[in-house]
Design a protein around this motif. Sequence first.
Motif, PDB file in Angstrom:
ATOM      1  N   GLY A  13     -40.314 -15.966  18.321  1.00 14.72           N
ATOM      2  CA  GLY A  13     -39.270 -16.962  18.516  1.00 14.72           C
ATOM      3  C   GLY A  13     -39.458 -18.248  17.740  1.00 14.72           C
ATOM      4  N   VAL A  14     -40.364 -18.241  16.741  1.00 15.37           N
ATOM      5  CA  VAL A  14     -40.641 -19.473  15.996  1.00 15.37           C
ATOM      6  C   VAL A  14     -39.906 -19.531  14.650  1.00 15.37           C
ATOM      7  CG1 VAL A  14     -42.899 -19.815  17.074  1.00 15.37           C
ATOM      8  CG2 VAL A  14     -42.726 -18.491  14.953  1.00 15.37           C
ATOM      9  N   GLY A  15     -39.077 -18.519  14.388  1.00 17.50           N
ATOM     10  CA  GLY A  15     -38.319 -18.550  13.139  1.00 17.50           C
ATOM     11  C   GLY A  15     -38.929 -17.753  11.992  1.00 17.50           C
ATOM     12  N   LYS A  16     -39.831 -16.847  12.303  1.00 19.32           N
ATOM     13  CA  LYS A  16     -40.414 -15.997  11.244  1.00 19.32           C
ATOM     14  C   LYS A  16     -39.333 -15.206  10.522  1.00 19.32           C
ATOM     15  CE  LYS A  16     -43.066 -13.468  13.759  1.00 19.32           C
ATOM     16  NZ  LYS A  16     -42.879 -14.243  14.980  1.00 19.32           N
ATOM     17  N   THR A  17     -38.551 -14.484  11.312  1.00 27.48           N
ATOM     18  CA  THR A  17     -37.563 -13.583  10.711  1.00 27.48           C
ATOM     19  C   THR A  17     -36.450 -14.364  10.027  1.00 27.48           C
ATOM     20  OG1 THR A  17     -38.079 -11.948  12.381  1.00 27.48           O
ATOM     21  CG2 THR A  17     -35.986 -11.691  11.222  1.00 27.48           C
ATOM     22  N   THR A  18     -36.003 -15.421  10.688  1.00 28.50           N
ATOM     23  CA  THR A  18     -34.966 -16.266  10.097  1.00 28.50           C
ATOM     24  C   THR A  18     -35.437 -16.801   8.748  1.00 28.50           C
ATOM     25  OG1 THR A  18     -34.347 -16.915  12.331  1.00 28.50           O
ATOM     26  CG2 THR A  18     -33.550 -18.295  10.547  1.00 28.50           C
ATOM     27  N   LYS A 210     -36.994 -25.111  13.199  1.00 30.29           N
ATOM     28  CA  LYS A 210     -36.366 -25.605  14.445  1.00 30.29           C
ATOM     29  C   LYS A 210     -36.777 -27.038  14.755  1.00 30.29           C
ATOM     30  CE  LYS A 210     -35.917 -21.216  16.963  1.00 30.29           C
ATOM     31  NZ  LYS A 210     -36.109 -20.639  18.296  1.00 30.29           N
ATOM     32  N   PRO A 243     -34.343 -27.877  10.052  1.00 31.11           N
ATOM     33  CA  PRO A 243     -33.921 -28.466  11.329  1.00 31.11           C
ATOM     34  C   PRO A 243     -33.436 -27.408  12.314  1.00 31.11           C
ATOM     35  CG  PRO A 243     -32.199 -28.757   9.690  1.00 31.11           C
ATOM     36  CD  PRO A 243     -33.356 -28.120   8.976  1.00 31.11           C
ATOM     37  N   THR A 245     -30.621 -26.039  14.314  1.00 28.68           N
ATOM     38  CA  THR A 245     -29.159 -26.161  14.295  1.00 28.68           C
ATOM     39  C   THR A 245     -28.513 -24.829  14.640  1.00 28.68           C
ATOM     40  OG1 THR A 245     -27.422 -25.952  12.597  1.00 28.68           O
ATOM     41  CG2 THR A 245     -29.617 -26.371  11.792  1.00 28.68           C
TER      42      THR A 245
HETATM   43  N1  ADP Z   1     -33.638 -23.642  12.567  1.00 28.11           N
HETATM   44  C1  ADP Z   1     -33.157 -23.009  13.629  1.00 28.11           C
HETATM   45  N2  ADP Z   1     -32.220 -23.620  14.420  1.00 28.11           N
HETATM   46  C2  ADP Z   1     -31.708 -22.985  15.499  1.00 28.11           C
HETATM   47  N3  ADP Z   1     -32.050 -21.737  15.873  1.00 28.11           N
HETATM   48  C3  ADP Z   1     -32.951 -21.089  15.145  1.00 28.11           C
HETATM   49  C4  ADP Z   1     -33.569 -21.677  13.984  1.00 28.11           C
HETATM   50  N4  ADP Z   1     -34.440 -20.783  13.460  1.00 28.11           N
HETATM   51  C5  ADP Z   1     -34.386 -19.704  14.262  1.00 28.11           C
HETATM   52  N5  ADP Z   1     -33.492 -19.865  15.255  1.00 28.11           N
HETATM   53  C6  ADP Z   1     -33.161 -18.916  16.332  1.00 28.11           C
HETATM   54  O1  ADP Z   1     -34.312 -18.768  17.150  1.00 28.11           O
HETATM   55  C7  ADP Z   1     -34.475 -17.428  17.552  1.00 28.11           C
HETATM   56  C8  ADP Z   1     -35.824 -16.903  17.076  1.00 28.11           C
HETATM   57  O2  ADP Z   1     -35.861 -16.913  15.655  1.00 28.11           O
HETATM   58  P1  ADP Z   1     -36.531 -15.722  14.852  1.00 28.11           P
HETATM   59  O3  ADP Z   1     -36.396 -16.032  13.416  1.00 28.11           O
HETATM   60  O4  ADP Z   1     -35.981 -14.427  15.333  1.00 28.11           O
HETATM   61  O5  ADP Z   1     -38.033 -15.899  15.326  1.00 28.11           O
HETATM   62  P2  ADP Z   1     -39.291 -14.896  15.228  1.00 28.11           P
HETATM   63  O6  ADP Z   1     -39.026 -13.949  14.126  1.00 28.11           O
HETATM   64  O7  ADP Z   1     -40.432 -15.801  14.992  1.00 28.11           O
HETATM   65  O8  ADP Z   1     -39.378 -14.211  16.557  1.00 28.11           O
HETATM   66  C9  ADP Z   1     -33.306 -16.653  16.967  1.00 28.11           C
HETATM   67  O9  ADP Z   1     -32.293 -16.573  17.940  1.00 28.11           O
HETATM   68  C10 ADP Z   1     -32.872 -17.538  15.797  1.00 28.11           C
HETATM   69  O10 ADP Z   1     -31.504 -17.368  15.486  1.00 28.11           O
END
Ligand code: ADP
Length: 286
Positions: A13-18, A210, A243, A245
């Motif tokens: 949930g830290v934005g790895k995949t994003t 985030k 950020p 968002t």
């Molecule tokens: N910069 C951001 N702002 C808002 N939401 C975000 C941001 N980056 C990621 N998210 C959301 O947070 C959640 C976890 O992100 P994700 O990339 O799946 O994390 P991980 O791969 O580390 O588990 C997802 O719902 C994603 O859409």
Amino acid sequence: MAHVISTINLKGGVGKTTTTVALAETLSGGFHKRVLVIDLDPQTNATTMLIGEEKWRKLNDSGRTLARLFKDALEPNNKQFDFDAALQKGVSDVSAAHTIDLLPSSLDLIDVQDQLASTPSGKFYSVNPIELLWRAVKSKLDDYDVVIVDCPPNLGIITLNGLRISQGYIIPTIPDILSTYGIPQIVTRVREFSQEIAEPIEPLGIAITKYRAQSTTHINGLRRLKGEEDAGKGPHVFDTVIPETDAVAAAAEHLEHQRTLKGKYPRGLADSYRSLAGEVLAKLEG
Ligand SMILES: Nc1ncnc2c1ncn2[C@@H]1O[C@H](COP(=O)(O)OP(=O)(O)O)[C@@H](O)[C@H]1O
Ligand SMILES: [Mg+2]
């Protein structure tokens, strides 16, 4: 030669995949790089973000995912993984990002990971279980400029397979205590692993995700990470901060029609990812 990097954090949930997907789309759409995304996370988020859930289901039902590669190691007389059948070409719904290929993941990787971990090493018939991915992709990597491996949030066998092919790794993190807690452990474990396999795997940097500019926790968290870098006690922290968002969360939905990078990453986000991608490239090429 391809630059191969993993994205890792022990926290989910830290934005790895994003970050993986946005970097892939920016490197392709903005920097004209040929990119391969390897999705090793059983959560399959990078896969569904890039090709949509329906297509993923079809591939999954016909064994055309990376789960099959690892299952083959457990069933040596039933080898089925076919790189070309699993490889998805020209994925992503960003129109300019037409040079991204994907090796898709599967929920089945959860069971496979457990089975790999509990199988005595002698049963692998001289194939080291951390080299399964490397053996499957090594002759294909140089078709790409950049390969990004989205790793599950642990340091198990599947993640080690990703690290085995990587020259560097990025640690996406929210700048708070719980998300950054495991970073020293990652750095130490990867360093040990790199020594074991006698291949360099460098920490390229921490990518702040985030980020809430109004949050004292985030401001202090970022300051602490930079302080550790300056003191030589922690990895480099990329200057670009992503950020928090809603636009990022919305971008996770795969659309059936094409959009521009700025359409997918509005309100300055596309520029932030461009800046982060530039920093990553500078690290890789510098
Ligand atoms: N910069 C951001 N702002 C808002 N939401 C975000 C941001 N980056 C990621 N998210 C959301 O947070 C959640 C976890 O992100 P994700 O990339 O799946 O994390 P991980 O791969 O580390 O588990 C997802 O719902 C994603 O859409
Ligand atoms: Mg993920």
